[in-house]
Design a protein around this motif. Structure first.
Motif, short mmCIF file in Angstrom:
data_model
loop_
_atom_site.label_atom_id
_atom_site.label_comp_id
_atom_site.label_asym_id
_atom_site.label_seq_id
_atom_site.Cartn_x
_atom_site.Cartn_y
_atom_site.Cartn_z
N ASN A 164 0.82 -1.21 0.00
CA ASN A 164 0.00 0.00 0.00
C ASN A 164 0.85 1.26 0.00
OD1 ASN A 164 -2.23 -1.59 -0.05
ND2 ASN A 164 -2.90 -1.17 2.04
N SER A 165 1.98 1.24 0.70
CA SER A 165 2.85 2.42 0.71
C SER A 165 3.40 2.69 -0.69
CB SER A 165 4.00 2.23 1.70
OG SER A 165 3.52 2.14 3.01
N LEU A 166 3.81 1.63 -1.38
CA LEU A 166 4.31 1.81 -2.74
C LEU A 166 3.21 2.30 -3.67
CD1 LEU A 166 6.52 -1.38 -3.03
CD2 LEU A 166 7.34 0.97 -3.00
N ALA A 167 2.02 1.74 -3.54
CA ALA A 167 0.89 2.17 -4.37
C ALA A 167 0.61 3.66 -4.18
CB ALA A 167 -0.35 1.35 -4.04
N MET A 168 0.76 4.16 -2.96
CA MET A 168 0.47 5.55 -2.67
C MET A 168 1.61 6.47 -3.08
SD MET A 168 -1.33 5.10 1.09
CE MET A 168 -1.26 6.85 1.45
N LEU A 169 2.85 6.02 -2.94
CA LEU A 169 3.99 6.92 -3.09
C LEU A 169 4.56 6.98 -4.50
CD1 LEU A 169 5.91 6.08 0.21
CD2 LEU A 169 4.63 8.17 -0.30
N LEU A 170 4.48 5.88 -5.26
CA LEU A 170 5.07 5.89 -6.59
C LEU A 170 4.32 6.84 -7.52
CD1 LEU A 170 5.85 2.10 -7.21
CD2 LEU A 170 7.42 3.92 -6.48
N GLU A 171 5.04 7.50 -8.39
CA GLU A 171 4.43 8.42 -9.35
C GLU A 171 3.87 7.62 -10.52
OE1 GLU A 171 6.79 11.71 -10.54
OE2 GLU A 171 7.35 12.26 -8.49
N LEU A 172 2.56 7.44 -10.51
CA LEU A 172 1.86 6.66 -11.52
C LEU A 172 0.75 7.50 -12.13
CD1 LEU A 172 1.51 3.40 -9.40
CD2 LEU A 172 3.17 3.78 -11.22
N GLN A 173 0.24 7.05 -13.26
CA GLN A 173 -0.87 7.74 -13.91
C GLN A 173 -2.13 7.65 -13.04
OE1 GLN A 173 -0.61 9.50 -16.84
NE2 GLN A 173 1.58 9.05 -16.67
N VAL A 174 -3.02 8.62 -13.22
CA VAL A 174 -4.26 8.67 -12.44
C VAL A 174 -5.04 7.36 -12.55
CG1 VAL A 174 -6.55 9.73 -12.32
CG2 VAL A 174 -4.51 11.17 -12.43
N GLU A 175 -5.19 6.83 -13.76
CA GLU A 175 -5.99 5.61 -13.92
C GLU A 175 -5.29 4.41 -13.30
OE1 GLU A 175 -8.95 5.63 -14.67
OE2 GLU A 175 -9.18 7.60 -15.59
N ASP A 176 -3.95 4.42 -13.28
CA ASP A 176 -3.23 3.34 -12.61
C ASP A 176 -3.45 3.42 -11.10
OD1 ASP A 176 -2.22 2.48 -15.04
OD2 ASP A 176 -0.38 3.66 -14.86
N LYS A 177 -3.41 4.63 -10.56
CA LYS A 177 -3.68 4.81 -9.14
C LYS A 177 -5.10 4.35 -8.80
CE LYS A 177 -0.08 7.31 -7.38
NZ LYS A 177 0.59 7.16 -6.09
N GLN A 178 -6.03 4.66 -9.71
CA GLN A 178 -7.42 4.28 -9.46
C GLN A 178 -7.57 2.76 -9.47
OE1 GLN A 178 -9.50 6.63 -8.60
NE2 GLN A 178 -11.26 5.30 -8.29
N ALA A 179 -6.88 2.09 -10.36
CA ALA A 179 -6.94 0.62 -10.40
C ALA A 179 -6.39 0.03 -9.10
CB ALA A 179 -6.15 0.10 -11.60
N LEU A 180 -5.33 0.61 -8.58
CA LEU A 180 -4.78 0.14 -7.31
C LEU A 180 -5.76 0.37 -6.16
CD1 LEU A 180 -1.16 1.47 -7.83
CD2 LEU A 180 -1.79 -0.94 -7.63
N LEU A 181 -6.43 1.50 -6.18
CA LEU A 181 -7.43 1.80 -5.16
C LEU A 181 -8.58 0.81 -5.19
CD1 LEU A 181 -8.74 3.71 -3.02
CD2 LEU A 181 -9.75 4.96 -4.94
N GLU A 182 -9.05 0.48 -6.38
CA GLU A 182 -10.26 -0.34 -6.52
C GLU A 182 -9.98 -1.83 -6.44
OE1 GLU A 182 -12.86 0.80 -9.71
OE2 GLU A 182 -12.38 2.94 -9.48
N ALA A 183 -8.72 -2.24 -6.31
CA ALA A 183 -8.39 -3.66 -6.20
C ALA A 183 -9.19 -4.29 -5.06
CB ALA A 183 -6.90 -3.83 -5.96
N LYS A 184 -9.72 -5.48 -5.31
CA LYS A 184 -10.61 -6.12 -4.34
C LYS A 184 -9.87 -6.72 -3.15
CE LYS A 184 -14.36 -7.18 -7.57
NZ LYS A 184 -13.84 -6.34 -8.66
N SER A 185 -8.57 -6.94 -3.28
CA SER A 185 -7.80 -7.54 -2.20
C SER A 185 -6.37 -7.04 -2.29
CB SER A 185 -7.82 -9.07 -2.30
OG SER A 185 -7.14 -9.49 -3.48
N LEU A 186 -5.61 -7.29 -1.22
CA LEU A 186 -4.21 -6.91 -1.22
C LEU A 186 -3.44 -7.69 -2.30
CD1 LEU A 186 -1.97 -5.25 0.19
CD2 LEU A 186 -1.60 -7.24 1.68
N ALA A 187 -3.78 -8.97 -2.48
CA ALA A 187 -3.12 -9.78 -3.51
C ALA A 187 -3.37 -9.21 -4.90
CB ALA A 187 -3.61 -11.23 -3.43
#
Length: 211
Positions: A164-187
């Motif tokens: 989760n820290s990497l998902a939040m901190l890495l500079e990624l595109q908005v839609e990539d960030k959104q996909a990480l947010l909406e993931a149904k599980s940590l896996a």
């Protein structure tokens, strides 16, 4: 700890592209625009002190993505010139039902929490996580981006904090960030993040071959 019954139907929202908040994670924010200073002032008067982080659509920042994450204002300090430094502690994701009009300068949304009961529970585990291989991939990515980090801390971090820290901190595109947010599980979030890192490395290799 919040219970589902404690979560409000209406949230003030802070639309900020590229800013990702996840449950049980922490997001520092610098608040200085008058409308968001007003939002924070109103938020601090409530019992729950919740603010919803939602990314606007890349093509039209007047419209919001349908899924965001609420955070509780856990720390705040005021600067001499009236700005605030705050920290949001991630509570739960939500689905935007509709945006409400009103007299406030900031945006507010009617939200639904029912798809995200798991967010209010204990830390998630990723039983299939191959940490050594993932960290090797991450090291290659950091090297290509000229990034540095404390690798010993990453090795010792639990699965959820690391991913989760990497998902939040890495500079990624908005839609990539959104996909990480909406993931149904940590896996699933880890799998998405792995794909993004691999794709970035492959794209860099292709660019090098073309030069």
């Amino acid at each position: 700890m919040f219970k589902a019954a404690d979560l409000p139907d209406m949230l003030p929202v802070f639309p900020l592209p590229g800013a990702l908040l996840l449950p049980r994670a922490r997001l520092p924010l610098h608040i200085f625009e008058p409308r968001y200073l007003a939002m924070l002032d109103d938020c601090l008067k409530t019992r729950d002190r919740l603010i919803g982080m939602v990314q606007p659509l890349p093509q039209n920042d007047a419209k919001l993505h349908m899924v965001g994450c609420a955070g509780r204002v856990s720390q705040f300090s005021e600067t001499d010139d009236g700005r605030y430094m705050i920290t949001l502690a991630g509570v739960s994701r939500f689905r935007v039902l509709r945006e409400e009009s009103g007299f406030q300068a900031y945006r507010r949304c009617l939200v639904d929490w029912q798809d995200y009961d798991r967010d209010l529970g204990a830390h998630e585990q990723d039983t299939d996580f191959q940490r050594a291989g993932f960290l090797s991939l991450l090291k290659r990515y950091f090297d290509t981006q000229n990034l540095s980090t404390d690798w010993e801390t990453l090795k010792e971090a639990d699965d959820e904090m690391l991913i989760n820290s990497l998902a939040m901190l890495l500079e990624l595109q908005v839609e990539d960030k959104q996909a990480l947010l909406e993931a149904k599980s940590l896996a699933e979030r880890r799998a998405i993040l792995t794909t993004l890192l691999e794709f970035s490395l492959l794209s860099g290799d292709a660019e090098d071959r073309m030069q």
